[in-house]
Scaffold this active site. Sequence first.
Site, PDB file in Angstrom:
ATOM      1  N   SER A   1      -9.763  -6.379  10.742  1.00  0.00           N
ATOM      2  CA  SER A   1     -11.000  -5.735  10.356  1.00  0.00           C
ATOM      3  C   SER A   1     -11.854  -6.782   9.664  1.00  0.00           C
ATOM      4  O   SER A   1     -11.431  -7.360   8.667  1.00  0.00           O
ATOM      5  CB  SER A   1     -10.683  -4.574   9.397  1.00  0.00           C
TER       6      SER A   1
ATOM      7  N   ARG B   1       2.738   1.088  10.172  1.00  0.00           N
ATOM      8  CA  ARG B   1       2.139   1.452   8.885  1.00  0.00           C
ATOM      9  C   ARG B   1       3.226   1.425   7.819  1.00  0.00           C
ATOM     10  O   ARG B   1       4.088   2.299   7.782  1.00  0.00           O
ATOM     11  CB  ARG B   1       1.523   2.857   8.981  1.00  0.00           C
TER      12      ARG B   1
ATOM     13  N   GLU C   1      -5.818  -1.056  15.792  1.00  0.00           N
ATOM     14  CA  GLU C   1      -6.433  -2.038  14.903  1.00  0.00           C
ATOM     15  C   GLU C   1      -5.428  -3.116  14.491  1.00  0.00           C
ATOM     16  O   GLU C   1      -4.315  -2.824  14.064  1.00  0.00           O
ATOM     17  CB  GLU C   1      -6.957  -1.323  13.656  1.00  0.00           C
TER      18      GLU C   1
ATOM     19  N   ARG D   1       1.716  -6.268  12.720  1.00  0.00           N
ATOM     20  CA  ARG D   1       1.164  -5.655  13.929  1.00  0.00           C
ATOM     21  C   ARG D   1       1.101  -6.646  15.086  1.00  0.00           C
ATOM     22  O   ARG D   1       1.151  -6.255  16.263  1.00  0.00           O
ATOM     23  CB  ARG D   1      -0.227  -5.066  13.636  1.00  0.00           C
TER      24      ARG D   1
ATOM     25  N   ARG E   1       0.839  -1.203   0.000  1.00  0.00           N
ATOM     26  CA  ARG E   1       0.000   0.000   0.000  1.00  0.00           C
ATOM     27  C   ARG E   1       0.873   1.251   0.000  1.00  0.00           C
ATOM     28  O   ARG E   1       1.861   1.323   0.727  1.00  0.00           O
ATOM     29  CB  ARG E   1      -0.907   0.014   1.235  1.00  0.00           C
TER      30      ARG E   1
END
Length: 424
Positions: free
Chosen positions: A351, A276, A348, A388, A261
Amino acid sequence: MIDIKLLRDEPDRIREAMARRNAQVDLESLIALDQSRRELLHESEQLRAEQNRVSEAIAAKKRARENADEEVDAMRAVRDRIKDLEEAVRDLDQKLRQGLLMIPNLPDASVPDGADESCNAVVRTWGEIPEFSFEPADHVDVGTRLGILDLECAAKLSGARFSLQKGAGARLERALISFFLDLHTGEHGYTEILPPFLISGETMEGSGQLPKFAEEAFKVEKRDLWLAPTAEVPLTNMHRDEILPADRLPLYYTAYTPCFRSEAGSHGKDTRGMLRQHQFNKVELYKFTTPETSWDELEKLTANAERVLQLLGLPYRVVALCTGDLGFGAAKTYDLEVWLPGQNRYREISSCSNCTDFQARRAGIRYRKDKKPEYVHTLNGSGLAVGRTVVAILENYQQEDGSVVIPEALRPYMGGLDRITRQT
RNA sequence: GGAGGGUUAGCGUAAUUGGUAACGCACCGGUCUUGAAAACCGGCGCCUUCGGGCUUGGGGGUUCGAGUCCCCCACCCUCCGCCA
């Protein structure tokens, strides 16, 4: 993509849903577009019918060696008219589709209303937040001091927002991937998939990643290929334009992939550490279900992801996203947020969404119910984001001497190692 | 990268050198049967405002009419080259 019949029959339901999402959509012009498209389509189909009839008559005459010049002449004009009409229909079609693609999925009634994440609702909390007799470090300090994480070296190789793991740090990442996959295939009934990581533009569009999220993804230069931003994209498209037998549903897939990403628009957010990144590993959970079972399946899928955190002994909470925080294609989403002592808050780590028939309609994924084909429901969730999870383990299991205890469930995957100590 | 061959309903195959997609298998329903098989009948791609329309890998073109002729693209197979 939403159902065009909904636009025709119950536009108010869409209006209401868009208001809840705080989304601006011009329904009126879409309705007008649809109206004129149907009129033109009707006319062109009538002419088609005539053409089919007369053409057959011409063939019959020719076979009987009769003259058919009159019919041929008449059909010449009909052909031109059909051509014009069909071009107009195609044009309207495209505009209509583009308009429909801009409309996000309708939130489920159970989704809390709200403008942003501050309105998300905590559904449940699991585990004890660890208390430290010392000031807990964040994962960057923990990992760097142990010699298992080298962000400077990653920057040297690829620039910002990449990470490099070494020794037990690299092993930890690999162990987690295996642990996740074994759990989901062995105990939760998922079939393991190893998809391509480079996927075509067509595939990106199938799950709704393009054109809306083109900015987020990396594209290779030489061909129409994209680096998958999530395994959700190839998994959704496995059954693109297929009609599945009803008895094959539900389908459970799990896949490990790296995710790429560009994180456009998130400059300055989470710049420190590996929270991130442009590239991260993820084990994805994915389901194709009938409409009748998808809501149950969402609860089960979420529980499957939670099970991972429970086995690793990582404290977390489950949050129901509010309408304003909901993703484009989701009708409902639960986020799993893991406790990070280095940040002193939940972040987070998964999801889990029910996209209902939204992705399926766009990608043409149906199943045969009785006689008529109907759209399946698709669900996806992280089970879990691997990087994460590494962060969470380093921060939650850090010891005063700087070492990190390895959660018991993971030790078989670490060659029996129970603690990471400083490496050289 | 080069040369050749291919793509028709779930599978396998047809279609007069342009006349409007046929057949077998599989599958589903029915008849028959104690039940099953066999046999026979019907169904067996999508959409539909139920009039009809669309469908031969995808997109254009020629034609009154294209599986068939022309152009572009994708994918698959074989061989050569290269390569882990």
